[in-house]
Motif scaffolding. Structure first.
Motif, PDB file in Angstrom:
ATOM      1  N   TYR A  27      86.339  53.407  28.461  1.00 45.44           N
ATOM      2  CA  TYR A  27      86.956  52.630  29.541  1.00 45.44           C
ATOM      3  C   TYR A  27      87.622  53.614  30.498  1.00 45.44           C
ATOM      4  O   TYR A  27      88.807  53.939  30.348  1.00 45.44           O
ATOM      5  CB  TYR A  27      87.983  51.645  28.991  1.00 45.44           C
ATOM      6  N   PRO A  28      86.878  54.117  31.504  1.00 48.09           N
ATOM      7  CA  PRO A  28      87.390  55.184  32.373  1.00 48.09           C
ATOM      8  C   PRO A  28      88.656  54.828  33.144  1.00 48.09           C
ATOM      9  O   PRO A  28      89.372  55.726  33.597  1.00 48.09           O
ATOM     10  CB  PRO A  28      86.216  55.451  33.327  1.00 48.09           C
ATOM     11  N   ASP A  29      88.933  53.531  33.313  1.00 48.69           N
ATOM     12  CA  ASP A  29      90.115  53.120  34.073  1.00 48.69           C
ATOM     13  C   ASP A  29      91.210  52.550  33.185  1.00 48.69           C
ATOM     14  O   ASP A  29      92.080  51.799  33.653  1.00 48.69           O
ATOM     15  CB  ASP A  29      89.709  52.079  35.126  1.00 48.69           C
ATOM     16  N   ARG A  30      91.198  52.906  31.918  1.00 52.65           N
ATOM     17  CA  ARG A  30      92.182  52.354  30.984  1.00 52.65           C
ATOM     18  C   ARG A  30      93.498  53.132  31.067  1.00 52.65           C
ATOM     19  O   ARG A  30      93.859  53.914  30.175  1.00 52.65           O
ATOM     20  CB  ARG A  30      91.631  52.415  29.554  1.00 52.65           C
ATOM     21  N   PHE A  31      94.238  52.883  32.137  1.00 54.77           N
ATOM     22  CA  PHE A  31      95.490  53.603  32.322  1.00 54.77           C
ATOM     23  C   PHE A  31      96.612  52.670  32.779  1.00 54.77           C
ATOM     24  O   PHE A  31      97.463  53.056  33.578  1.00 54.77           O
ATOM     25  CB  PHE A  31      95.290  54.747  33.328  1.00 54.77           C
ATOM     26  N   THR A  32      96.625  51.437  32.282  1.00 54.44           N
ATOM     27  CA  THR A  32      97.677  50.493  32.658  1.00 54.44           C
ATOM     28  C   THR A  32      99.045  50.928  32.150  1.00 54.44           C
ATOM     29  O   THR A  32     100.070  50.442  32.639  1.00 54.44           O
ATOM     30  CB  THR A  32      97.373  49.084  32.124  1.00 54.44           C
ATOM     31  N   HIS A  33      99.064  51.828  31.186  1.00 55.97           N
ATOM     32  CA  HIS A  33     100.324  52.278  30.592  1.00 55.97           C
ATOM     33  C   HIS A  33     101.005  53.376  31.401  1.00 55.97           C
ATOM     34  O   HIS A  33     102.174  53.683  31.169  1.00 55.97           O
ATOM     35  CB  HIS A  33     100.066  52.794  29.174  1.00 55.97           C
ATOM     36  N   VAL A  34     100.289  53.973  32.337  1.00 54.06           N
ATOM     37  CA  VAL A  34     100.805  55.152  33.029  1.00 54.06           C
ATOM     38  C   VAL A  34     102.066  54.834  33.828  1.00 54.06           C
ATOM     39  O   VAL A  34     103.067  55.552  33.751  1.00 54.06           O
ATOM     40  CB  VAL A  34      99.711  55.750  33.940  1.00 54.06           C
ATOM     41  N   GLY A  35     102.037  53.753  34.594  1.00 60.10           N
ATOM     42  CA  GLY A  35     103.198  53.411  35.406  1.00 60.10           C
ATOM     43  C   GLY A  35     104.435  53.114  34.583  1.00 60.10           C
ATOM     44  O   GLY A  35     105.551  53.485  34.962  1.00 60.10           O
ATOM     45  N   ARG A  86     108.280  55.193  34.145  1.00 65.65           N
ATOM     46  CA  ARG A  86     109.643  54.653  34.199  1.00 65.65           C
ATOM     47  C   ARG A  86     110.552  55.344  33.185  1.00 65.65           C
ATOM     48  O   ARG A  86     111.772  55.349  33.330  1.00 65.65           O
ATOM     49  CB  ARG A  86     109.638  53.150  33.919  1.00 65.65           C
ATOM     50  N   MET A  87     109.945  55.894  32.139  1.00 61.36           N
ATOM     51  CA  MET A  87     110.706  56.572  31.101  1.00 61.36           C
ATOM     52  C   MET A  87     110.815  58.068  31.367  1.00 61.36           C
ATOM     53  O   MET A  87     111.259  58.825  30.516  1.00 61.36           O
ATOM     54  CB  MET A  87     110.050  56.323  29.742  1.00 61.36           C
ATOM     55  N   GLY A  88     110.380  58.480  32.551  1.00 61.29           N
ATOM     56  CA  GLY A  88     110.500  59.882  32.945  1.00 61.29           C
ATOM     57  C   GLY A  88     109.272  60.721  32.688  1.00 61.29           C
ATOM     58  O   GLY A  88     109.284  61.932  32.960  1.00 61.29           O
ATOM     59  N   ALA A  89     108.205  60.126  32.195  1.00 64.94           N
ATOM     60  CA  ALA A  89     106.989  60.891  31.916  1.00 64.94           C
ATOM     61  C   ALA A  89     106.370  61.388  33.225  1.00 64.94           C
ATOM     62  O   ALA A  89     106.337  60.663  34.216  1.00 64.94           O
ATOM     63  CB  ALA A  89     105.980  60.031  31.156  1.00 64.94           C
ATOM     64  N   GLU A  90     105.892  62.626  33.207  1.00 69.56           N
ATOM     65  CA  GLU A  90     105.225  63.208  34.372  1.00 69.56           C
ATOM     66  C   GLU A  90     103.719  63.086  34.156  1.00 69.56           C
ATOM     67  O   GLU A  90     103.129  63.834  33.375  1.00 69.56           O
ATOM     68  CB  GLU A  90     105.635  64.665  34.553  1.00 69.56           C
ATOM     69  N   LEU A 147     111.737  62.318  27.186  1.00 64.07           N
ATOM     70  CA  LEU A 147     111.729  61.021  27.847  1.00 64.07           C
ATOM     71  C   LEU A 147     113.098  60.355  27.741  1.00 64.07           C
ATOM     72  O   LEU A 147     113.922  60.717  26.902  1.00 64.07           O
ATOM     73  CB  LEU A 147     110.659  60.120  27.220  1.00 64.07           C
ATOM     74  N   ARG A 148     113.316  59.369  28.596  1.00 65.95           N
ATOM     75  CA  ARG A 148     114.584  58.626  28.577  1.00 65.95           C
ATOM     76  C   ARG A 148     114.297  57.133  28.426  1.00 65.95           C
ATOM     77  O   ARG A 148     113.236  56.643  28.826  1.00 65.95           O
ATOM     78  CB  ARG A 148     115.366  58.870  29.866  1.00 65.95           C
ATOM     79  N   GLY A 149     115.221  56.424  27.838  1.00 66.81           N
ATOM     80  CA  GLY A 149     115.059  54.992  27.633  1.00 66.81           C
ATOM     81  C   GLY A 149     114.995  54.243  28.955  1.00 66.81           C
ATOM     82  O   GLY A 149     115.617  54.636  29.941  1.00 66.81           O
ATOM     83  N   ALA A 150     114.233  53.153  28.962  1.00 67.87           N
ATOM     84  CA  ALA A 150     114.089  52.366  30.179  1.00 67.87           C
ATOM     85  C   ALA A 150     113.616  50.963  29.818  1.00 67.87           C
ATOM     86  O   ALA A 150     113.245  50.692  28.669  1.00 67.87           O
ATOM     87  CB  ALA A 150     113.084  53.026  31.135  1.00 67.87           C
ATOM     88  N   GLN A 151     113.635  50.078  30.807  1.00 66.18           N
ATOM     89  CA  GLN A 151     113.085  48.735  30.631  1.00 66.18           C
ATOM     90  C   GLN A 151     111.643  48.756  31.124  1.00 66.18           C
ATOM     91  O   GLN A 151     111.363  49.051  32.279  1.00 66.18           O
ATOM     92  CB  GLN A 151     113.888  47.697  31.421  1.00 66.18           C
ATOM     93  N   VAL A 152     110.713  48.461  30.224  1.00 68.09           N
ATOM     94  CA  VAL A 152     109.289  48.559  30.535  1.00 68.09           C
ATOM     95  C   VAL A 152     108.576  47.303  30.053  1.00 68.09           C
ATOM     96  O   VAL A 152     109.150  46.481  29.336  1.00 68.09           O
ATOM     97  CB  VAL A 152     108.659  49.816  29.893  1.00 68.09           C
ATOM     98  N   LYS A 153     107.282  47.192  30.421  1.00 68.97           N
ATOM     99  CA  LYS A 153     106.515  46.006  30.065  1.00 68.97           C
ATOM    100  C   LYS A 153     105.150  46.394  29.521  1.00 68.97           C
ATOM    101  O   LYS A 153     104.430  47.173  30.132  1.00 68.97           O
ATOM    102  CB  LYS A 153     106.334  45.105  31.294  1.00 68.97           C
TER     103      LYS A 153
END
Length: 322
Positions: A226-234, A238-242, A257-263
């Motif tokens: 699944y070449p476009d399987r990157f829904t987790h990137v955004g 939010r947690m500081g990942a580059e 990484l730092r804690g954050a509110q994510v979905k």
């Protein structure tokens, strides 16, 4: 439906939305076996006028498509399947069908031959352990620089992941049905290409992304399935990942990484967010827990058993929906 009653109707499937997931190979398989398949307004109608039989040549390996062909001929049909998927789940289905009286040859290879039984038998069968669930816990231990012992697993189904963890510098021991893992404090980054089994599984791609986001240095990930399987990137960002997505290749510069509110937007993206949250400084809140509950049994209890501070909170909206 086709094998048992001769006809069936089903709407387009749902499931996790992380990119295109066509069903053309399923339809191709049924038509190659002699079924009539018609699509009208996102609903498929199929019928057979004789026992299904034929030669199915897939354009690419497909787990669901291979299982579709196997099941379609299990009751009185016969098929040769070329470029069959070789995932452990396909092989496990083959062993189950054998128990029911179906002849299945070529399991573990890209060419299968199935001769259905006139009447299916019964029996007791134990399915294989969930390799994706096992892999998630291993990556959680790696991301938190911890240790873990997994029992009642199939280490041979985890070869691609275990090799990457060892490449990262971690210590791994395996037995017939167990894996022991000890993380090192300064792991190394690596490159991952998710692909068909026995390659690195696409369902662990979002989760290994979360782990590599904690590893200093640059890592890279591509996904051939699944070449476009990157829904987790955004959400990881939010947690500081580059993270940088270029030409369907995800580049990762690991850091704390730092804690954050994510979905969570799908099951495995949710698994990746859990791994990231466990390693992050501070508290994280993850929405979309219903995705996690589809893919991970007793997740809260098992994480607590490993020492995680985790709790499940139901929102007023969720309670009202119940």
């Amino acid at each position: 439906f086709l094998a048992r009653v001769g006809e069936g109707r089903i709407s387009l499937p749902g499931g996790c939305a992380f990119g295109a997931r066509p069903v053309d190979q399923h339809v191709k398989a049924l038509r190659a076996l002699g079924a009539e398949v018609v699509e009208e307004e996102n609903t498929f109608y199929a019928r057979r006028t004789r026992p299904l039989a034929g030669r199915v040549v897939f354009d690419l390996p497909t787990v669901g498509g291979t299982e579709q062909a196997m099941l379609a001929v299990a009751l009185g049909g016969e098929a040769t399947v070329v470029q069959a998927a070789m995932e452990p789940e396909v092989e496990d289905l083959g062993h189950f069908l054998r128990m029911l009286g179906v002849e299945v040859h070529g399991l573990g290879s890209p060419i299968l031959h199935i001769r259905g039984a006139r009447q299916l038998g019964g029996g007791t069968y134990r399915i294989i352990p969930d390799r994706i669930e096992a892999g998630t816990y291993l990556l959680a231990a790696a991301a938190t620089r911890g240790s873990i012992t997994l029992r009642e697993v199939r280490p041979d189904h985890l070869d691609a992941l275990l090799d990457k963890l060892q490449q990262s510098g971690h210590r791994v021991e395996v037995g017939k049905d167990w894996v022991r893992f000890w993380a090192v404090p300064d792991p190394k980054p690596f490159f991952v290409e998710a692909r068909e089994y026995p390659g690195f599984p696409t369902d662990l791609q979002p989760i290994v992304t979360a782990y590599l986001a904690t590893v200093p240095g640059q890592s890279a990930i591509t996904d051939r399935v699944y070449p476009d399987r990157f829904t987790h990137v955004g959400e990881l960002a939010r947690m500081g990942a580059e993270l940088y997505l270029r030409d369907r290749t995800l580049l990762i510069n690991g850091k704390r990484l730092r804690g954050a509110q994510v979905k969570a937007l799908d099951i495995r993206a949710g698994g990746g967010l859990v791994v990231a949250a466990l390693s992050a400084e501070g508290v994280s809140e993850i929405e979309g827990v219903y995705f996690l509950e589809r893919g991970y049994e007793h997740l809260e209890e098992r994480l607590k058993a490993l020492g995680a501070r985790v709790g499940l909170e139901e929102t007023p909206l969720a309670l009202a929906a119940d």
